[in-house]
Design an enzyme around this catalytic site. Structure first.
Site, PDB file in Angstrom:
ATOM      1  CG  ASP A  12      -2.040   1.294   1.391  1.00 50.58           C
ATOM      2  OD1 ASP A  12      -2.394   1.559   0.045  1.00 50.58           O
ATOM      3  OD2 ASP A  12      -2.233   1.630   2.464  1.00 50.58           O
ATOM      4  CG  ASP A  14      -1.008   8.175   2.797  1.00 46.17           C
ATOM      5  OD1 ASP A  14      -0.067   8.244   3.578  1.00 46.17           O
ATOM      6  OD2 ASP A  14      -2.088   8.681   2.814  1.00 46.17           O
ATOM      7  CB  THR A  45      -2.767   4.096  -3.844  1.00 45.44           C
ATOM      8  OG1 THR A  45      -3.253   4.961  -2.827  1.00 45.44           O
ATOM      9  CG2 THR A  45      -2.909   4.294  -5.310  1.00 45.44           C
ATOM     10  CG  ASN A  46      -7.433   4.245  -0.302  1.00 46.84           C
ATOM     11  OD1 ASN A  46      -6.503   5.058  -0.405  1.00 46.84           O
ATOM     12  ND2 ASN A  46      -8.378   4.076   0.690  1.00 46.84           N
TER      13      ASN A  46
END
Length: 79
Positions: A12, A14, A45-46
């Site tokens: 991931d 962040d 990442t979202n």
């Protein structure tokens, strides 16, 4: 279980590689070691506001080497 049991490692962005625009201690080194060892790595990442190319440049500015082709965002998934 050992790292060699896996085909790839996903990170991931962040909170794992950086936080608030600053690389987390050891993140670039850990990722680099895996890459040099031939392990397939990618980032997820979202965040959907920036393209993988933009994210790659941001990471590069932090000293983290991730090519755009190895970044997958929620925006891409939605498309």
């Amino acid at each position: 279980m050992q790292l060699s049991d896996f085909n790839a490692v996903l990170f991931d962005l962040d909170g794992t590689l950086y936080h608030e625009g600053v690389a987390l201690p050891g993140a670039a080194d850990a990722l680099g070691r895996l890459q040099r060892a031939g392990m397939v790595t990618a980032c997820i990442t979202n965040a959907s506001a920036r393209t993988p190319a933009q994210l790659s440049r941001t990471l590069e500015d932090m000293g983290i080497d991730v090519p755009a082709r190895a970044i997958y965002s929620s925006g891409q998934a939605a498309v």
